[in-house]
Every structure is written in structure tokens, then in C-alpha cells.
Design a protein around this motif. Structure first.
Motif, PDB file in Angstrom:
ATOM      1  N   ALA A 527      57.757  54.534 -17.557  1.00  0.00           N
ATOM      2  CA  ALA A 527      58.457  55.758 -17.955  1.00  0.00           C
ATOM      3  C   ALA A 527      59.950  55.514 -18.086  1.00  0.00           C
ATOM      4  CB  ALA A 527      58.176  56.866 -16.940  1.00  0.00           C
ATOM      5  N   ASP A 528      60.531  54.820 -17.134  1.00  0.00           N
ATOM      6  CA  ASP A 528      61.973  54.585 -17.169  1.00  0.00           C
ATOM      7  C   ASP A 528      62.366  53.711 -18.356  1.00  0.00           C
ATOM      8  OD1 ASP A 528      62.247  56.108 -14.895  1.00  0.00           O
ATOM      9  OD2 ASP A 528      62.330  54.390 -13.524  1.00  0.00           O
ATOM     10  N   GLU A 529      61.571  52.668 -18.628  1.00  0.00           N
ATOM     11  CA  GLU A 529      61.883  51.804 -19.767  1.00  0.00           C
ATOM     12  C   GLU A 529      61.718  52.546 -21.082  1.00  0.00           C
ATOM     13  OE1 GLU A 529      59.634  48.202 -19.530  1.00  0.00           O
ATOM     14  OE2 GLU A 529      60.715  47.475 -17.755  1.00  0.00           O
ATOM     15  N   LEU A 574      54.602  62.076 -19.250  1.00  0.00           N
ATOM     16  CA  LEU A 574      55.805  62.390 -18.483  1.00  0.00           C
ATOM     17  C   LEU A 574      55.619  63.658 -17.663  1.00  0.00           C
ATOM     18  CD1 LEU A 574      58.600  61.497 -21.063  1.00  0.00           C
ATOM     19  CD2 LEU A 574      58.113  60.301 -18.916  1.00  0.00           C
ATOM     20  N   LEU A 575      54.936  64.644 -18.223  1.00  0.00           N
ATOM     21  CA  LEU A 575      54.641  65.852 -17.449  1.00  0.00           C
ATOM     22  C   LEU A 575      53.786  65.508 -16.230  1.00  0.00           C
ATOM     23  CD1 LEU A 575      53.873  68.440 -20.286  1.00  0.00           C
ATOM     24  CD2 LEU A 575      55.752  68.584 -18.631  1.00  0.00           C
ATOM     25  N   CYS A 576      52.757  64.704 -16.452  1.00  0.00           N
ATOM     26  CA  CYS A 576      51.860  64.332 -15.358  1.00  0.00           C
ATOM     27  C   CYS A 576      52.611  63.538 -14.293  1.00  0.00           C
ATOM     28  CB  CYS A 576      50.696  63.519 -15.921  1.00  0.00           C
ATOM     29  SG  CYS A 576      49.424  63.106 -14.726  1.00  0.00           S
ATOM     30  N   LEU A 577      53.380  62.543 -14.720  1.00  0.00           N
ATOM     31  CA  LEU A 577      54.119  61.719 -13.767  1.00  0.00           C
ATOM     32  C   LEU A 577      55.181  62.538 -13.042  1.00  0.00           C
ATOM     33  CD1 LEU A 577      54.577  58.867 -12.617  1.00  0.00           C
ATOM     34  CD2 LEU A 577      56.213  58.487 -14.483  1.00  0.00           C
ATOM     35  N   GLY A 578      55.832  63.449 -13.767  1.00  0.00           N
ATOM     36  CA  GLY A 578      56.848  64.287 -13.135  1.00  0.00           C
ATOM     37  C   GLY A 578      56.278  65.155 -12.037  1.00  0.00           C
ATOM     38  N   HIS A 579      55.113  65.736 -12.277  1.00  0.00           N
ATOM     39  CA  HIS A 579      54.475  66.550 -11.238  1.00  0.00           C
ATOM     40  C   HIS A 579      53.985  65.688 -10.085  1.00  0.00           C
ATOM     41  CE1 HIS A 579      54.619  70.504 -13.071  1.00  0.00           C
ATOM     42  NE2 HIS A 579      54.221  69.994 -14.214  1.00  0.00           N
ATOM     43  N   LEU A 580      53.415  64.506 -10.410  1.00  0.00           N
ATOM     44  CA  LEU A 580      52.906  63.639  -9.352  1.00  0.00           C
ATOM     45  C   LEU A 580      54.022  63.174  -8.422  1.00  0.00           C
ATOM     46  CD1 LEU A 580      50.760  61.850  -7.983  1.00  0.00           C
ATOM     47  CD2 LEU A 580      51.202  60.129  -9.751  1.00  0.00           C
ATOM     48  N   MET A 581      55.127  62.749  -9.005  1.00  0.00           N
ATOM     49  CA  MET A 581      56.202  62.163  -8.214  1.00  0.00           C
ATOM     50  C   MET A 581      57.268  63.176  -7.791  1.00  0.00           C
ATOM     51  SD  MET A 581      55.392  59.123  -7.654  1.00  0.00           S
ATOM     52  CE  MET A 581      54.275  57.849  -8.223  1.00  0.00           C
ATOM     53  N   GLY A 582      57.133  64.422  -8.244  1.00  0.00           N
ATOM     54  CA  GLY A 582      58.152  65.402  -7.929  1.00  0.00           C
ATOM     55  C   GLY A 582      59.486  65.044  -8.543  1.00  0.00           C
ATOM     56  N   ARG A 585      63.385  64.770 -13.670  1.00  0.00           N
ATOM     57  CA  ARG A 585      63.888  64.018 -14.824  1.00  0.00           C
ATOM     58  C   ARG A 585      62.783  63.769 -15.849  1.00  0.00           C
ATOM     59  NH1 ARG A 585      64.569  58.325 -15.322  1.00  0.00           N
ATOM     60  NH2 ARG A 585      63.787  58.154 -13.176  1.00  0.00           N
ATOM     61  N   TYR A 586      61.583  63.448 -15.384  1.00  0.00           N
ATOM     62  CA  TYR A 586      60.465  63.230 -16.296  1.00  0.00           C
ATOM     63  C   TYR A 586      60.014  64.549 -16.928  1.00  0.00           C
ATOM     64  CZ  TYR A 586      60.144  58.723 -13.844  1.00  0.00           C
ATOM     65  OH  TYR A 586      60.410  57.491 -13.300  1.00  0.00           O
ATOM     66  N   LEU A 587      59.985  65.593 -16.138  1.00  0.00           N
ATOM     67  CA  LEU A 587      59.589  66.899 -16.662  1.00  0.00           C
ATOM     68  C   LEU A 587      60.565  67.371 -17.734  1.00  0.00           C
ATOM     69  CD1 LEU A 587      58.640  68.654 -13.298  1.00  0.00           C
ATOM     70  CD2 LEU A 587      57.089  67.596 -14.945  1.00  0.00           C
ATOM     71  N   ASP A 588      61.847  67.203 -17.490  1.00  0.00           N
ATOM     72  CA  ASP A 588      62.858  67.623 -18.469  1.00  0.00           C
ATOM     73  C   ASP A 588      62.732  66.826 -19.763  1.00  0.00           C
ATOM     74  OD1 ASP A 588      63.810  69.390 -16.593  1.00  0.00           O
ATOM     75  OD2 ASP A 588      65.506  68.143 -15.984  1.00  0.00           O
ATOM     76  N   ALA A 589      62.448  65.533 -19.647  1.00  0.00           N
ATOM     77  CA  ALA A 589      62.288  64.704 -20.841  1.00  0.00           C
ATOM     78  C   ALA A 589      61.087  65.159 -21.667  1.00  0.00           C
ATOM     79  CB  ALA A 589      62.136  63.240 -20.446  1.00  0.00           C
ATOM     80  N   ALA A 590      59.994  65.520 -20.994  1.00  0.00           N
ATOM     81  CA  ALA A 590      58.806  66.001 -21.709  1.00  0.00           C
ATOM     82  C   ALA A 590      59.105  67.308 -22.437  1.00  0.00           C
ATOM     83  CB  ALA A 590      57.652  66.185 -20.735  1.00  0.00           C
ATOM     84  N   VAL A 591      59.794  68.220 -21.784  1.00  0.00           N
ATOM     85  CA  VAL A 591      60.137  69.497 -22.411  1.00  0.00           C
ATOM     86  C   VAL A 591      61.041  69.265 -23.616  1.00  0.00           C
ATOM     87  CG1 VAL A 591      61.363  71.676 -22.072  1.00  0.00           C
ATOM     88  CG2 VAL A 591      59.814  70.824 -20.295  1.00  0.00           C
ATOM     89  N   ALA A 592      61.945  68.289 -23.517  1.00  0.00           N
ATOM     90  CA  ALA A 592      62.825  67.979 -24.642  1.00  0.00           C
ATOM     91  C   ALA A 592      62.032  67.474 -25.848  1.00  0.00           C
ATOM     92  CB  ALA A 592      63.862  66.939 -24.215  1.00  0.00           C
ATOM     93  N   VAL A 593      60.987  66.675 -25.601  1.00  0.00           N
ATOM     94  CA  VAL A 593      60.130  66.223 -26.703  1.00  0.00           C
ATOM     95  C   VAL A 593      59.491  67.421 -27.397  1.00  0.00           C
ATOM     96  CG1 VAL A 593      58.061  64.918 -27.321  1.00  0.00           C
ATOM     97  CG2 VAL A 593      59.656  63.988 -25.641  1.00  0.00           C
ATOM     98  N   LEU A 594      58.979  68.349 -26.615  1.00  0.00           N
ATOM     99  CA  LEU A 594      58.295  69.509 -27.189  1.00  0.00           C
ATOM    100  C   LEU A 594      59.271  70.388 -27.966  1.00  0.00           C
ATOM    101  CD1 LEU A 594      55.989  70.371 -24.163  1.00  0.00           C
ATOM    102  CD2 LEU A 594      55.339  69.257 -26.302  1.00  0.00           C
ATOM    103  N   ARG A 595      60.470  70.533 -27.460  1.00  0.00           N
ATOM    104  CA  ARG A 595      61.469  71.329 -28.168  1.00  0.00           C
ATOM    105  C   ARG A 595      61.845  70.654 -29.489  1.00  0.00           C
ATOM    106  NH1 ARG A 595      65.324  70.954 -24.703  1.00  0.00           N
ATOM    107  NH2 ARG A 595      64.501  72.605 -23.360  1.00  0.00           N
TER     108      ARG A 595
END
Length: 705
Positions: A527-529, A574-582, A585-595
Motif C-alpha cells: 500500500a505504501d509503495e 485500501l479501504l479494507c487495509l485502513g479498517h483492518l489497521m486503523g 491515511r489508507y481510508l482517505d486515499a481510497a475516498v480520494a480515488v472514488l471522488r
């Protein structure tokens, strides 16, 4: 745009032996297939374009892959022909590309072909390119040696292209500028939502329904592709409607009817397992015989989802047989999966899979033959070149009833008959296998095997998937990141978006099957890369990394093709990983893709199943289940929690011995609970109190026990 029309043709000058073919050291099996052509092929390289510029020649770009039937046909007809090779060598600089090794080049020139000709592309892709700008000015797919099928003969076309290139440079320059402008205009824009999220999802459901074939299942007419992402979109729509206490019985019927047609059809290999790429007819009877790893991984996933809804003997059978085929015939001894099996064998398409009635009778006992004849229609007229491609004409239970057989006896007869036919088929000349390991396709197979392993509770599939992941980690990752391909110890190009996105989703799926700290750390690294190397300033991900070779266009794919679009997969992962790891940053990136991709989704929601799944995951707060406990207890809890099809629910069983934990977990496990198995229901980065009663926890989730 893209028309070639002239009466003038250049004089043919033979030129075959002066140069040499440059493909002999290629790693790609497809390029090696052309290494002995009299054509002076180059791989994609700056040297080829420099030579074309210096000699003022157009570039002839030919893109294909090793399992492609029509690629073989064009090679035999034209690229092995001395006269055509002479014209190609004299008047062109010729470049050969494996679309599986360089999907970036393929995407750009397939899109260019669409814009130039207003027609869909395919393979082989044949493009004529201005060497100064690398912008194509004409193209097509397969061209026959002599005019037929409404297509010009390849020799005539070559000569006409050369004339236009030299006589009309200003016209070609203007056309190239126009094409470049069109390519630049294709990027999605950060537009505000016009439709409500729920309306967008409903519109996708409606568009797919309008394409649905009510008689035979599937979407569209022949040639008919399975389109597993579309089936998954329909299943998800049904499941979310059910959660809202609404009904979408028609949607469930569409999905199940389609999967039944695919499972019964000749597109499925009823003896050896595995699915062919597509059906040439609307009934799923006669396939295009190549088998692709990507298709089989995706279909395993959607069959697993259907099996999670309800047990189905047919679906379970094809899932088990396909998983067995992958492990038996497609897995490298060290764990990675090979990419494809050819359509042709011994110079003929489909010969490996076709049967003569007399041959089947000779191989089987009378009772075995009666079962096979009735089930697979060998008593009906031949369906493929005076032979039979096995295709189930009826449900197995109906055949057993019609023959008045005891079920156990019938099952044994069918099993023994299939074993005999498979053994006899094994004596034939087998289709070639592309033994290249592709990261993104391996990831699809890993995810499919993990999904089927979870639903069918078959640990061997999880083990096979884990071996493939370990192969990628050992052979295709270094300190610089991920590689896209591997063959015989040689790595190919650096990874593309699909490699990162699909592998991240595959790792997360495997973590749902069994937890490994190394996989959790790998998921974070991927995800980070990806965020560092592929994300644009607008929030969308490019197909190529920021330091990748610059082509005439840099795609940011949103629409699913035969594989899911990387932006949709990355957003889901990213949504899945963001929820798993709390990790916000991953959640925000996923929302940005959708927007960023909203305008593309609104333009054609039916083609954006992957993006819409991410939108749905973001729109509806997920049920995230974390189970902690001793290793021996975790499988029982996980199996119970995974009962049913609930795409909003994801469960992870993390043993107390694990160390790569989500940030919030240490605070959840109190000292008095250690040694017990407990579960938490999490949503929106907050979790319930731990529960140590499985039945009570299942009732809380609404899972029938």
C-alpha cells in the motif's frame, strides 16, 4: 481518422538477410516464438525507434501473447513468409511486444486503435507508428495474407501504408496531433456527484440487466465472455438489497443462471478443470480454447461467492476441479502460477479437447458410455468440426433420474469415465503453456483459491495460495519494490498498478483465511509503495509508476476490462487495509480515488463494477470482525462467522502469538481474557466489547448457526 487509401505503391525490394532478428535473448515465450521469423523483429526499445528515425521508416508494432490463436495464424501466414518479411524489413522497423509482459504499451495502443478506427481492438494488434512521435497513424488487429473476411491482404496494406507515410507527412502529423489531444482529454475529472450513490448502484444494475441474455445467461451476444466482475456486481446488489429487507430475486437469478451456463458449457473443461477465455457462441458451448490464469482466478472468486449464498453441487464441482487444475498443471514447483495454456495443439485449435463418438465408446464401458453420452450430448449432432466438445445439456440429477440409476452408482460411473477420458487425452499432443509468472494474475489466482478454500473449508487451496504468495515475495520483490513478471530466474519489468492492487487484495484475502505477521507487513508495504509511486495529484492512480518509461499516454484506468481496473481494486483494498489497521491515511486515499473517478462511474456505471464495489464499501459502514485466541480454536470461530454471503463483513482471526497487530488491538485484549477465544465487532475504527460466547456473537452478527 486512420484511413489508408491510395493507388500508388512502392517498388518491392527484397531485403531478408542483411540484418537479424533481435528476439533470441528475450525472456517472453511469445517473443521467442518469433525469434526465428525472417522478419527483423526488435523488442520495444529506443534503438528500434532511433533506427526508424534515421532511415525515415514507419514502425510496425505487433502486440500479442503466446496463447493467442489468431496471433499464431498471422505469424504462420505473414511473419514466416519470405516475401512479406522482405517488405517489412525493407520499408519498416518492426517491433514485437508481449502484451502480458508490457501491458502498459498494450493499453496505450489498444486505446489509440479505438480512437483511430472507432472499433474495438484485440490480439494480434497491428499498429503503424510515426517514429518521431511514437503516435500511431493507422492500425488494426489480425490481417490475412490475402484479402478475405472483408479485410485487406497484409502485403497490399503494407505497401499502401508506406506510400501514405512518405507522400502525406503533413496529413499524418495533423492526425497525430489530433490523436494526442484526444488521449489527453480522457483522464477522469474531479467532478461533484450528480447521482446519489444508491442511484448510481441501481443504474449499474439496470444497465447490466439490459445486456442480460435471458435464454442462455451472460451479458451481450456472441462471442460471449464470462464477465465475472459483472456477475459479482449483480450478486452484491442482491445481497445489499436483502440486507435492507428488499427483494432482488431477478438479480440473483441472472447471476446463478449465468454461472450455471458457464459451468455446464464447453467453455469449462469437464475433464481437466479450468475455464477457457470465452465462448464463440451464445450458449457457452464452443470456447476459444486458450486458458488464462487471470480468468480462472476471477471465476474461482465469483463461484466461491455463489457457493457462500447456498450449497450447489455443480458450482462446488467446477470450483474443486479448477483449483485442482491450477495446482496440478499451472503451479511452478516453487509455488508461482504460470500464465496461460495455448488455444492450439499440434497446429490445430481445440484438437486437444475434441472427441469422436467412436473413440469415447472404445475407451469406456457400456454403462460409462451411456452416462457420458446422456450428460454431454454425444447422442446429439457433433458440435465442433465433426467432433464433440463436452457440454452438459442437462442437470446431473435429471440425467441420473432419466437413466433410472442409483445416485452412488451414477456418480461412480461418471467419475471412472472422466478419469479414463482424461488419461486418454493425456496421450495427445498437449497445448503449449506460457510458463511466465505474472504478479497481477497470480494475485487473482491467490485470491480465488483463498475464497474457495474458505467457503469449501479446504485447507489445501489455502496452502497452494500461500505458496504462490511466498514465491512472489522471494523471487519478485527486492529492496526496490515489486516486479511484474518472472521466467526461468529472470525478472521482467517493474510492477504496474494492477500488480500492486491485485496483490494487496490477495494478501488481505489470505489474511482472512489464516493470519501471518509477514503478510500483514507485506500488505502495508504494498500500500505504501503504491501510494508513493502511482498516485496522482488528483487522487487517482496511474497504471505506470512515476519513474516508468514515458509513453504517448499515461492511463489512469477506471473501467473494468477482462480484468478489474486497478483504481477500483486499489480503492477496495485500501479501504479494507485502513479498517483492518486503523489507519485513516489508507481510508482517505481510497475516498480520494472514488471522488476522482466519480465522473467516469457516472458516465457508465455498468462498466465500473470494481469502482462501484469500493463505493459501496465506503458508503455502507463495514462489519469488521476480529477474533483473538489460541491457534487451535480460531478455525472453528472463523468458519462459523464466514457462513453466508455478506460482502460487507470481513473477519480476521489473529492468534495471541501474532506481533504485527492493528494499532487498536493491544488495548482490546485484557489480561483476564488471555487464553480464551474472543471476538470483536468493529465499525468505523471502533470496536465492541469482547465476546467469548460464539453462539451469542453469531446472533449479534445475524449469522444463522
Amino acid at each position: 481518422m486512420g484511413r489508408i487509401a491510395t493507388d500508388r505503391t512502392p517498388r518491392i525490394r527484397m531485403h531478408v538477410d542483411a540484418d537479424h532478428n533481435h528476439l533470441k535473448d528475450a525472456s517472453s515465450p511469445y517473443l521467442l516464438q518469433h525469434a526465428d521469423n525472417p522478419v527483423h523483429w526488435y523488442p520495444w526499445c529506443d534503438e528500434a525507434f532511433a533506427r526508424a528515425r534515421a532511415q525515415n521508416k514507419p514502425v510496425l508494432l505487433s502486440i500479442g501473447y503466446s496463447a493467442c490463436h489468431w496471433c499464431h495464424v498471422m505469424a504462420h501466414e505473414s511473419f514466416e513468409d519470405l516475401e512479406i518479411a522482405a517488405v517489412m524489413n525493407t520499408h519498416f522497423v518492426n517491433i514485437k511486444v508481449d502484451r502480458e509482459e508490457r501491458p502498459d504499451i498494450d493499453k496505450v495502443y489498444q486505446l489509440s486503435h479505438l480512437l483511430l478506427t472507432q472499433a474495438n481492438g484485440g490480439w494480434p494488434l497491428t499498429m503503424f507508428i510515426d517514429p518521431r512521435t511514437r503516435v500511431p497513424f493507422y492500425g488494426g488487429t489480425y490481417f490475412p495474407k490475402a484479402s478475405r473476411y472483408g479485410l485487406p491482404g497484409f502485403m497490399d496494406l503494407l505497401l499502401r501504408v508506406v506510400t501514405v507515410f512518405h507522400d502525406k507527412p503533413d496529413d499524418l502529423r495533423a492526425q497525430g496531433e489530433k490523436l494526442t489531444t484526444m488521449l489527453r482529454s480522457l483522464a477522469p475529472s474531479n467532478a461533484d456527484a450528480v447521482s446519489a450513490d444508491a442511484d448510481l448502484l441501481a443504474k449499474a444494475r439496470s444497465q447490466l440487466a439490459s445486456q442480460y441474455d435471458e435464454r442462455d445467461g451472460g451479458f451481450g451476444a456472441a462471442p460471449k465472455f464470462p464477465m465475472p466482475m459483472s456477475i459479482e456486481r449483480i450478486l452484491r446488489h442482491w445481497a445489499y438489497a436483502k440486507r435492507r429487507n428488499e427483494r432482488d430475486r431477478e438479480g440473483l437469478e441472472m447471476a446463478m443462471h449465468t454461472l450455471t451456463g458457464i459451468a455446464r458449457g464447453g467453455i469449462y473443461d469437464h475433464l481437466g478443470g479450468g475455464f477457457c477465455r470465452y465462448s464463440t457462441d451464445r450458449r457457452w458451448m464452443i470456447p476459444h480454447f486458450e486458458k488464462m490464469l487471470s480468468d480462472n482466478g476471477l471465476l474461482l472468486t465469483v463461484f466461491a461467492q455463489a457457493l457462500a449464498i447456498a450449497p450447489d453441487e455443480l458450482f462446488a464441482g467446477v470450483a474443486r476441479e479448477t483449483a485442482a487444475w491450477l495446482i496440478r498443471e499451472m503451479q511452478h514447483p516453487e509455488g508461482g502460477f504460470f500464465s496461460a495454456v495455448d488455444a492450439d495443439a499440434d497446429g490445430a485449435e481445440g484438437s486437444f479437447y475434441a472427441w469422436r463418438r467412436e473413440e469415447v465408446k472404445r475407451l469406456l464401458s457400456a454403462d460409462e458410455y451411456l452416462v457420458v453420452e446422456t450428460l454431454y450430448g454425444i447422442d446429439k449432432p457433433a458440435n465442433f468440426e465433426s467432433k464433440w466438445i463436452l457440454h452438459r445439456y442437462d442437470a446431473w440429477h435429471a440425467v441420473v433420474h432419466r437413466l433410472s440409476l442409483d445416485r452412488e452408482v451414477a456418480d461412480a460411473l461418471l467419475a471412472s469415465a472422466k478419469a479414463k477420458l482424461l488419461a486418454a487425452r493425456g496421450e495427445r499432443v498437449a497445448p503449449g503453456r506460457d510458463d511466465k509468472v505474472i504478479t497481477s494474475w497470480n494475485a487473482l489466482a491467490i485470491r480465488g483459491l483463498a475464497k474457495v478454500g474458505i467457503v469449501l473449508r479446504e485447507p489445501s487451496y489455502i496452502v497452494a495460495a500461500t505458496r504462490a504468495l511466498d514465491f512472489i515475495a522471494a523471487q519478485m520483490i527486492d529492496e526496490g519494490g515489486l516486479f511484474a513478471t518472472w521466467r526461468n530466474g529472470r525478472r521482467g519489468p517493474r510492477a504496474f498498478l494492477d500488480d500492486y492492487a491485485n496483490l494487496l487484495e490477495a494478501v488481505l484475502t489470505l489474511l482472512q483465511a489464516r493470519w501471518r505477521d509477514s503478510d500483514a507487513l507485506l500488505a502495508r508495504r504494498l500500500a505504501d509503495e503504491a501510494l508513493e509511486r502511482f498516485r496522482g495529484e488528483d487522487g487517482g492512480f496511474f497504471f505506470t509508476a512515476h519513474d516508468h518509461e514515458q509513453l504517448i499516454h499515461r492511463p489512469q484506468p477506471t473501467m473494468d476490462e477482462v480484468v478489474p481496473a486497478g483504481n477500483g481494486t486499489m480503492a477496495r483494498a485500501l479501504l479494507c487495509l485502513g479498517h483492518l489497521m486503523g489507519e485513516p491515511r489508507y481510508l482517505d486515499a481510497a475516498v480520494a480515488v472514488l471522488r476522482w473517478g466519480r465522473s467516469a462511474m457516472e458516465a457508465y456505471p455498468g462498466g465500473h463494477a470494481g469502482m462501484l464495489a469500493a463505493l459501496e464499501d465506503e458508503m455502507v459502514p463495514p462489519d469488521f470482525v476480529i477474533v483473538r485466541g489460541p491457534d487451535r480454536e480460531l478455525p472453528r470461530w472463523l468458519e462459523a462467522i464466514n457462513t453466508g454471503y455478506a460482502p460487507w463483513r470481513t473477519a480476521y482471526a489473529i492468534p495471541y502469538t501474532a506481533t504485527a497487530l492493528p494499532a487498536y488491538l493491544p488495548r482490546l485484549v485484557s489480561a483476564d481474557l488471555r487464553g480464551k477465544t474472543v471476538a470483536y465487532r468493529c465499525s468505523g475504527l471502533s470496536c465492541s466489547l469482547p465476546m467469548d460466547d460464539l453462539d451469542a456473537f453469531l446472533a449479534e452478527l445475524g449469522v444463522a448457526n
